[in-house]
Write a protein that holds these residues in place. Structure first.
Motif, short mmCIF file in Angstrom:
data_model
loop_
_atom_site.label_atom_id
_atom_site.label_comp_id
_atom_site.label_asym_id
_atom_site.label_seq_id
_atom_site.Cartn_x
_atom_site.Cartn_y
_atom_site.Cartn_z
N THR A 96 -2.43 -9.72 12.84
CA THR A 96 -3.04 -8.49 13.35
C THR A 96 -2.14 -7.27 13.22
O THR A 96 -2.49 -6.20 13.73
CB THR A 96 -3.44 -8.67 14.83
N ASP A 97 -1.01 -7.38 12.55
CA ASP A 97 -0.18 -6.21 12.26
C ASP A 97 -0.76 -5.54 11.01
O ASP A 97 -0.18 -5.59 9.93
CB ASP A 97 1.26 -6.65 12.05
N TYR A 98 -1.91 -4.89 11.17
CA TYR A 98 -2.73 -4.47 10.04
C TYR A 98 -2.01 -3.54 9.08
O TYR A 98 -2.23 -3.58 7.87
CB TYR A 98 -3.99 -3.75 10.56
N PHE A 99 -1.15 -2.66 9.58
CA PHE A 99 -0.53 -1.65 8.73
C PHE A 99 0.78 -2.14 8.11
O PHE A 99 1.49 -1.36 7.50
CB PHE A 99 -0.26 -0.38 9.53
N ASN A 100 1.10 -3.40 8.25
CA ASN A 100 2.35 -3.91 7.71
C ASN A 100 2.12 -5.29 7.10
O ASN A 100 2.65 -6.28 7.58
CB ASN A 100 3.42 -3.98 8.79
N PRO A 101 1.31 -5.42 6.06
CA PRO A 101 0.97 -6.74 5.51
C PRO A 101 2.06 -7.28 4.59
O PRO A 101 1.86 -7.48 3.39
CB PRO A 101 -0.31 -6.46 4.73
N LEU A 146 2.30 -15.74 2.74
CA LEU A 146 3.50 -15.93 1.93
C LEU A 146 3.50 -15.05 0.68
O LEU A 146 4.47 -15.07 -0.07
CB LEU A 146 3.63 -17.40 1.52
N GLY A 147 2.44 -14.30 0.44
CA GLY A 147 2.40 -13.38 -0.70
C GLY A 147 2.58 -14.11 -2.02
O GLY A 147 1.94 -15.13 -2.29
N ALA A 160 13.92 -8.16 6.46
CA ALA A 160 12.61 -7.97 7.08
C ALA A 160 12.53 -6.77 8.02
O ALA A 160 11.43 -6.37 8.39
CB ALA A 160 12.23 -9.23 7.86
N ASP A 161 13.63 -6.19 8.43
CA ASP A 161 13.56 -5.14 9.45
C ASP A 161 13.26 -3.78 8.83
O ASP A 161 13.50 -3.54 7.65
CB ASP A 161 14.85 -5.07 10.26
N GLU A 162 12.71 -2.90 9.63
CA GLU A 162 12.40 -1.51 9.28
C GLU A 162 11.58 -1.37 8.01
O GLU A 162 12.01 -0.78 7.02
CB GLU A 162 13.71 -0.70 9.15
N PRO A 163 10.35 -1.92 8.00
CA PRO A 163 9.48 -1.68 6.83
C PRO A 163 9.02 -0.24 6.79
O PRO A 163 9.06 0.48 7.79
CB PRO A 163 8.30 -2.63 7.09
N VAL A 203 0.84 -1.18 0.00
CA VAL A 203 0.00 0.00 0.00
C VAL A 203 0.88 1.24 0.00
O VAL A 203 1.81 1.35 0.80
CB VAL A 203 -0.93 0.01 1.22
N ASN A 204 0.58 2.19 -0.89
CA ASN A 204 1.36 3.42 -0.97
C ASN A 204 0.80 4.47 -0.03
O ASN A 204 -0.41 4.59 0.15
CB ASN A 204 1.34 3.96 -2.41
N ASN A 205 1.66 5.27 0.55
CA ASN A 205 1.25 6.37 1.41
C ASN A 205 0.69 7.53 0.59
O ASN A 205 0.87 7.61 -0.63
CB ASN A 205 2.42 6.85 2.26
N TYR A 206 0.03 8.45 1.28
CA TYR A 206 -0.55 9.63 0.64
C TYR A 206 0.57 10.49 0.02
O TYR A 206 0.44 10.97 -1.10
CB TYR A 206 -1.34 10.45 1.65
N LEU A 207 1.68 10.64 0.75
CA LEU A 207 2.83 11.36 0.23
C LEU A 207 3.88 10.37 -0.23
O LEU A 207 4.15 9.37 0.46
CB LEU A 207 3.43 12.28 1.31
#
Length: 338
Positions: free
Chosen positions: A121-126, A252-253, A134-137, A65-69
């Motif tokens: 349940t980490d909704y904002f980091n799918p 697993l995307g 894997a670190d710092e998404p 998902v892309n951010n607004y900015l």
């Protein structure tokens, strides 16, 4: 500022070709400042580059998902996959805490869920669980507010803004008892809503975690992703067994071979050996049969600021199954923390 700089070299084998070399470099910078006793600021950013003679997936996670900015510059859409780069701002937020209230605003990343391999349940980091780095998404642009209702009970609400001006959000009720944590949650996302639940129990010799989300889509159908985890520590080594139910294809995307309904078992052991050696072998196998993934990791802290690391993803078996990884990838890196 503090940060990490590292270089990695390795080999990659596509599904229909020979083994090929690749190189990967990463610079990560972060800063945390206490502006007042109740107000702090956080900044973090990174630069990544990967080069290979053949197209291959990036070593760093690509966000769905892309951010607004648009706070990054990259060639991911124009590259042929052999030469990739990205320069982006990962964090830029203010955090305020006073009494029973806390709030974060800006480009931030909440820490939700607790299972080791994948957190539904980490909704904002799918992000898929098999991402190489894997670190710092990338964080989300939005607002998070939490309030402690009692000593062990808190209410948290968060909202983020996406490209196009749409908003997504979640509400969580966190109940932390003695050795028991119970967290129901409700989320409204693009095209679907989710009802989530986290439960964790800590006992003298082991810990149990259950985590899952039941999704309701705009067309009326439902699908659930869940994980059940059992872990224990023996002689300084943490052993973890996790069963995963994937009914959406997101765990697993793109590595799920177009088979969203599948169950998996993930086994791992993580600990420190003599002379600052750390090992973390992992094994992922589908319960319905098919190739399985061997994922060994090892690192050596040969000085206070230098680390040598190795990891590999090896798909073993040539019979049909839900895993769709390339046959193998191995990487050796050196990293300096400053």
């Amino acid at each position: 500022f503090s940060g990490k700089i590292g270089v990695e070299g390795g080999t990659y084998q596509p599904a229909d070709g020979p083994v090929q070399p690749y190189a990967y470099s990463r610079l990560f910078l972060e800063d945390h400042e206490d502006l007042t006793p109740s107000l702090s600021m956080g900044l973090a950013g990174e630069a990544d580059w990967q080069g290979a003679p053949i197209p291959m997936l990036s070593a760093w996670p690509l966000d769905a998902v892309n951010n607004y900015l648009n706070l990054q510059a990259d060639n991911l859409s124009s590259s042929d996959g052999g030469d990739l780069y990205s320069l982006r701002l990962d964090r830029a937020y203010l955090h305020w805490a006073s009494g029973s209230l806390e709030a974060s605003a800006g480009l931030w990343k909440p820490d939700w869920g607790g299972t080791a391999f994948y957190r539904p349940t980490d909704y904002f980091n799918p992000l898929p669980a098999l991402v190489w780095q894997a670190d710092e998404p990338l964080a989300s642009e939005g607002l998070d507010v939490s309030c402690f209702l009692f000593d062990d009970l808190s209410l948290e609400g968060a909202v983020r803004w996406l490209e196009g001006g749409d908003a997504e959000g979640a509400v969580r009720l966190v109940d932390k008892g003695i050795g028991i944590t119970f967290t129901p949650s409700l989320s409204w996302m693009t095209g679907r809503n989710g009802l989530g639940l986290e439960m964790a129990g800590t006992f003298p010799n082991f810990q149990v975690r259950l985590e899952g989300v039941d999704w309701l889509y705009a067309d009326g159908h439902t699908a659930a992703d869940w994980t059940a985890e059992l872990s224990t520590v023996n002689k300084g080594i943490r052993y973890t067994a996790e069963v995963l139910g994937d009914n959406t294809g997101e765990i697993l995307g793109s590595d799920s071979n177009g088979s969203p309904r599948a169950n998996y078992v993930f086994l791992s052991a993580e600990g420190t050996l003599e002379r600052q050696w750390k090992i973390a072998p992992g094994l992922l196998t589908p319960l319905g049969g098919g190739p399985f993934l061997l994922w060994p990791k090892a690192s050596w802290d040969f000085s206070p600021s230098w680390k040598l690391r190795f990891q590999a993803q090896l798909l073993l078996g040539n019979w049909p199954g839900p895993l769709a990884l390339a046959p193998g990838r191995c990487g050796l890196s050196v990293q300096n923390s400053f």
